[in-house]
Design an enzyme around this catalytic site. Structure first.
Site, PDB file in Angstrom:
ATOM      1  N   ASP A  44      38.668  -6.617 -11.458  1.00  0.00           N
ATOM      2  CA  ASP A  44      39.073  -5.569 -12.399  1.00  0.00           C
ATOM      3  C   ASP A  44      39.010  -6.057 -13.842  1.00  0.00           C
ATOM      4  O   ASP A  44      38.908  -5.254 -14.771  1.00  0.00           O
ATOM      5  CB  ASP A  44      40.496  -5.100 -12.085  1.00  0.00           C
ATOM      6  N   HIS A  51      45.621 -11.763  -7.571  1.00  0.00           N
ATOM      7  CA  HIS A  51      45.289 -10.731  -6.587  1.00  0.00           C
ATOM      8  C   HIS A  51      46.217 -10.879  -5.393  1.00  0.00           C
ATOM      9  O   HIS A  51      46.646 -11.978  -5.055  1.00  0.00           O
ATOM     10  CB  HIS A  51      43.826 -10.874  -6.133  1.00  0.00           C
TER      11      HIS A  51
END
Length: 433
Positions: free
Chosen positions: A364, A306
């Site tokens: 996600d 991320h």
């Protein structure tokens, strides 16, 4: 603010700038006077080292893997709260009392319907239009239907616009889905909670009654909660930048929707699901891991790492457990996609290649599996993300409008184009290629 100053030396001149301290997180150097003092700008592509505002809404510690809304850790909110209560927290700064929550729920519930003439607006889109294209257009068009909540200088109008956006965005997104599959629109119902109402508007049909499973509704509510806000990301910064020009709130949220549509931002869960499907079964994982490690292979493992989190994404822990619950409920106990996801997660937490690069699973990685199991096509994933994030955008927009330091956004640049040159009449020009 601290008494500390940062010293900048340019040639034989020295300049001092105050160092500001927030309640949490790293200190920042206040360079607002940099240009006036030095005649120079900073150069920071992507603004990765620049604080464009001060905020009291969301805090992220990427190194520690922490996410907080108004000081409350996301894991506590995910376990004990619900999306509408989180909406109240983000909008007003504190958790509500029972009376405040009841009032807020009623106000949101009573605003879930959209103007009837908006139904005709949908019919202007092609049947195969992407849901995000529809949502972006319809949200922007709300300024044409709700004139009584576009004056940003009026506190009451800002409040009405905020409630309307939170209440109507599920209806707008559900209508985009129904339109894309050729089914009639389903009106909201006041006796259902936020997530259940959205599920019914998406999946019910006139010939039969649709019964919402509470486990599925809870899973969707968690997805909404985990995506409600995420500090100054690309779409939130877009909303703030649009709002800095005093644009109406619906135009600002539409700008956020447009930015979120980018595959590098809101489309990550769709990309992660596509990757898991491409791998297929756990026995194919070694092949794809080898490809991911090969610098000459374009294949990338999606859903890992991320931009902010340098350790485990705290939202992924909640999503992993929820994914298993939903798949078990729906009878997908031996789902190969989930098996691939679980095996990849084990590898990511033990393989030195992933650990050294801090490529931990992010939210996600699992949210796409859940949405797919519920029955949403991948084209709807980003639209549902926009639904979730709308309250965060609104909270950030309201905070910016009320900030006495508010200025219209105006980033500067490092110009590398042609230097000054004189105009030549067209007859004197020749091909320079």
């Amino acid at each position: 603010m601290t008494d500390t100053v940062a010293t900048l030396t340019i040639g034989d001149k020295t300049f001092e700038f105050p160092v500001l301290s927030g309640s949490m997180g790293p200190d920042v150097i206040d360079i607002r006077s940099l240009y006036a003092k030095t005649g120079m700008f900073t150069y920071d592509p992507g603004f990765t080292s620049t604080a464009a505002c001060d905020s009291t809404i969301t805090f992220i510690d990427g190194d520690q893997g922490e996410l907080m809304y108004r000081g409350y850790p996301i894991d506590q909110l995910a376990e004990h709260s619900n999306y509408l209560e989180v909406c109240y927290l983000l909008l007003y700064g504190e958790l509500p009392t029972p009376e405040q929550m009841a009032d807020f729920e009623q106000r949101v519930t009573r605003h879930t319907m959209v103007h009837e003439q908006m139904h005709y607006f949908y019919r202007g889109f092609r049947r195969d239009a992407h849901p995000m294209a529809i949502v972006c257009g319809v949200v922007g068009a709300m300024a044409a239907f709700y004139h009584d909540s576009t004056d940003i200088s009026d506190d009451m109008q800002r409040e009405i616009a905020s409630i309307r956006m939170v209440a109507k965005i599920p209806t707008i997104v559900a209508m985009a889905y129904k339109y894309s599959i050729g089914q009639p629109f389903v009106y909201p119902r006041n006796d259902l909670n936020f997530a259940s109402n959205f599920l019914r508007m998406c999946f019910s049909v006139p010939p039969e009654e649709y019964v919402v499973d509470p486990v599925v509704a809870h899973a969707l509510d968690l997805i909404f909660t985990l995506h409600a806000d995420h500090e100054q990301n690309a779409s939130t910064s877009t909303v703030r930048l649009a709002g800095s020009s005093d644009a109406n709130p619906f135009a600002c949220i539409a700008a956020g929707v447009a930015c979120l549509w980018g595959p590098a931002h809101g489309g990550a869960n769709e990309a992660a699901l596509d990757m898991l499907r491409e791998i297929g079964t756990p026995d194919h994982i070694p092949e794809f891991i080898a490809r991911a490690k090969d610098k000459n292979d374009p294949f990338r493992l999606m859903g890992f790492g991320h931009r902010v989190y340098k350790s485990y994404d705290p939202r992924a822990t909640v999503m992993q457990k929820t994914a298993k619950e939903v798949l078990d409920l729906l009878g997908v106990k031996n789902n190969p996609t989930l098996q691939v996801a679980q095996e990849l997660e084990k590898i990511a937490l033990s393989d030195p290649y992933f650990i050294e690069r801090k490529l931990y699973p992010n939210v996600d990685f699992y949210s796409g599996i859940i949405l797919d199991a519920i029955g949403f096509p991948t084209s709807m994933f980003t639209a549902i993300f926009a639904l979730s994030r709308t309250v965060g955008w609104i909270a950030q927009w309201k905070e910016m409008i009320a900030d006495p330091q508010k200025k219209i956004g105006r980033p500067r640049q490092l110009y590398n184009g042609a230097p000054t040159r004189d105009y030549e009449p067209i007859g004197n020009r020749w091909d320079r290629t």
